[in-house]
Motif scaffolding. Sequence first.
Motif, PDB file in Angstrom:
ATOM      1  N   UNK A 185      -0.544  36.230  48.007  1.00 13.90           N
ATOM      2  CA  UNK A 185      -0.865  35.182  48.983  1.00 13.90           C
ATOM      3  C   UNK A 185       0.360  34.703  49.744  1.00 13.90           C
ATOM      4  N   UNK A 186       1.519  34.785  49.097  1.00 12.17           N
ATOM      5  CA  UNK A 186       2.745  34.398  49.784  1.00 12.17           C
ATOM      6  C   UNK A 186       2.878  35.143  51.099  1.00 12.17           C
ATOM      7  N   UNK A 189       0.635  33.527  54.282  1.00 17.75           N
ATOM      8  CA  UNK A 189       0.807  32.233  54.908  1.00 17.75           C
ATOM      9  C   UNK A 189       2.118  32.040  55.618  1.00 17.75           C
ATOM     10  N   UNK A 190       3.171  32.596  55.084  1.00 17.82           N
ATOM     11  CA  UNK A 190       4.511  32.301  55.596  1.00 17.82           C
ATOM     12  C   UNK A 190       5.049  33.526  56.315  1.00 17.82           C
ATOM     13  N   UNK A 191       5.509  33.362  57.516  1.00 19.44           N
ATOM     14  CA  UNK A 191       5.972  34.523  58.284  1.00 19.44           C
ATOM     15  C   UNK A 191       7.348  34.991  57.832  1.00 19.44           C
ATOM     16  N   UNK A 196       2.792  38.785  60.000  1.00 17.28           N
ATOM     17  CA  UNK A 196       2.135  37.743  59.232  1.00 17.28           C
ATOM     18  C   UNK A 196       1.137  38.275  58.212  1.00 17.28           C
ATOM     19  N   UNK A 198      -1.704  39.463  58.184  1.00 17.23           N
ATOM     20  CA  UNK A 198      -3.112  39.618  58.531  1.00 17.23           C
ATOM     21  C   UNK A 198      -3.789  38.266  58.544  1.00 17.23           C
ATOM     22  N   UNK A 199      -4.630  38.011  57.596  1.00 17.20           N
ATOM     23  CA  UNK A 199      -5.375  36.759  57.551  1.00 17.20           C
ATOM     24  C   UNK A 199      -4.521  35.626  57.049  1.00 17.20           C
ATOM     25  N   UNK A 200      -5.107  34.462  57.058  1.00 11.80           N
ATOM     26  CA  UNK A 200      -4.411  33.296  56.559  1.00 11.80           C
ATOM     27  C   UNK A 200      -4.406  33.293  55.037  1.00 11.80           C
ATOM     28  N   UNK A 201      -5.523  33.684  54.461  1.00  8.51           N
ATOM     29  CA  UNK A 201      -5.595  33.861  53.016  1.00  8.51           C
ATOM     30  C   UNK A 201      -6.294  35.193  52.770  1.00  8.51           C
ATOM     31  N   UNK A 205      -9.229  34.972  47.877  1.00 11.07           N
ATOM     32  CA  UNK A 205      -8.299  33.923  47.455  1.00 11.07           C
ATOM     33  C   UNK A 205      -8.971  32.921  46.539  1.00 11.07           C
TER      34      UNK A 205
ATOM     35  N   UNK B 189       0.677  27.164  54.064  1.00 13.78           N
ATOM     36  CA  UNK B 189      -0.004  28.448  53.952  1.00 13.78           C
ATOM     37  C   UNK B 189      -0.760  28.656  52.672  1.00 13.78           C
ATOM     38  N   UNK B 200      -1.855  25.859  59.886  1.00 14.13           N
ATOM     39  CA  UNK B 200      -1.450  27.097  59.244  1.00 14.13           C
ATOM     40  C   UNK B 200       0.066  27.162  59.201  1.00 14.13           C
TER      41      UNK B 200
END
Lengths: 210, 210
Positions: A185-186, A189-191, A196, A198-201, A205, B189, B200
Amino acid sequence: MVRTARFTEHDFIDATIALVAEGGPAAATMQAIARRVGAPTGSIYHRFDSRAAVLGMAWNTAYASLVRTLAPLLRDGRPREAALAILPWSREDGYRARFLLLNEPVSLFEDSPPPAPLRQALEQLEGELDAAFQACVAACGDGTACDEQLARAKFLIFDAPIAILRPYLSRGAPPPSFAERMIAELHCGMPIAGMRGGGRLPPNADARLP
Amino acid sequence: MVRTARFTEHDFIDATIALVAEGGPAAATMQAIARRVGAPTGSIYHRFDSRAAVLGMAWNTAYASLVRTLAPLLRDGRPREAALAILPWSREDGYRARFLLLNEPVSLFEDSPPPAPLRQALEQLEGELDAAFQACVAACGDGTACDEQLARAKFLIFDAPIAILRPYLSRGAPPPSFAERMIAELHCGMPIAGMRGGGRLPPNADARLP
DNA sequence: CACGTTCTAAAATAACTATTCTAATTGGCA
DNA sequence: TGCCAATTAGAATAGTTATTTTAGAACGTG
């Protein structure tokens, strides 16, 4: 060679890593290392110049195994896979993981620094890992690899996964099943750079233990 | 009391923290501590039972100062502020930060464990911090505080900010200005519980050094 | 102004450490 | 077979450590 050696250099290094992993740097006395291998202390000095040389060799060995695991993935531009590779690497050898991830060089080499050749070899390894990080940032990002982007990459791929494992390593417990998910998951969320993930989560998740 | 003491308990603890921060646990010998304070070794034994007691006191002191910084914010349900508070805490006293964040207890207490009262006091502190984390998860989340949610919170609020600082602490350099931003972004994130912080990425995620 | 307690002061001790030294083995090769 | 370098074997050494011991100095109190 006329007399066959009963012990190998590796025996002493393994014993050193295990002793430090179990009881900290001071537990790895020359006598303790020899006793664990079943050899006299003289046999250590036949192969190594000093205690600092044994500890240095042990450190370089453990560090090299981690670099060999991560660097190819980084050079391939696969930061996520690199971060996830730390978990199986640490499961592969618990002593080695505790030795490398739970000790600072300053604590390990407090009495005297390792001999120059070992220091050089370590710098080479550090340089190799650093170059792999830079290559990864360049491959994933927009080309401008500033200090901040590099620091971000090292954190997301290296330091953060280790920080997730550390509490469990520290108390000698196996990492929980959700550790892998946390690492994954890290990278959503964090660029790191432009990338990035892909998705946010990730899609799963919110799933509970598999 | 009939003779005024030239030294305080705190003098010896401070010296111990500084010595360990500079040269690792083994650098804090009783003689080195005494020399740094300007006292004879007998004056240490007048206040502390043993070296383990000095190291234990030093550890508890450093740990307590961090717990006192974080726990109130956690109990208030402000995980983001707690995570960000670690940076100024570490700037406040570089020796203390290096001592606490760069040493594992197993390395510090390898010779002999601290006396029972100190171990109990430490367990109390650990319990207090743990309870604060649980309260924070309960306040921010949906009420069901499972192991995974607690581990997530501890990582995002505690272990990850420390992992961001560690490379700089380790080489004795001040943390870069973007360290704060990296910590803040963690809380956008990755979910702790139901809470997601808001956006986000923070509005200024792409801003360069201020 | 002595007394007694608290603290400083530093030397003594016993244990442990890394390292060195001196012999004693080993086992392939001449 | 007998030699000899590589290795084991472990005792000896010199230095360091935590801790104890013994003595002396300070200072508020009575």
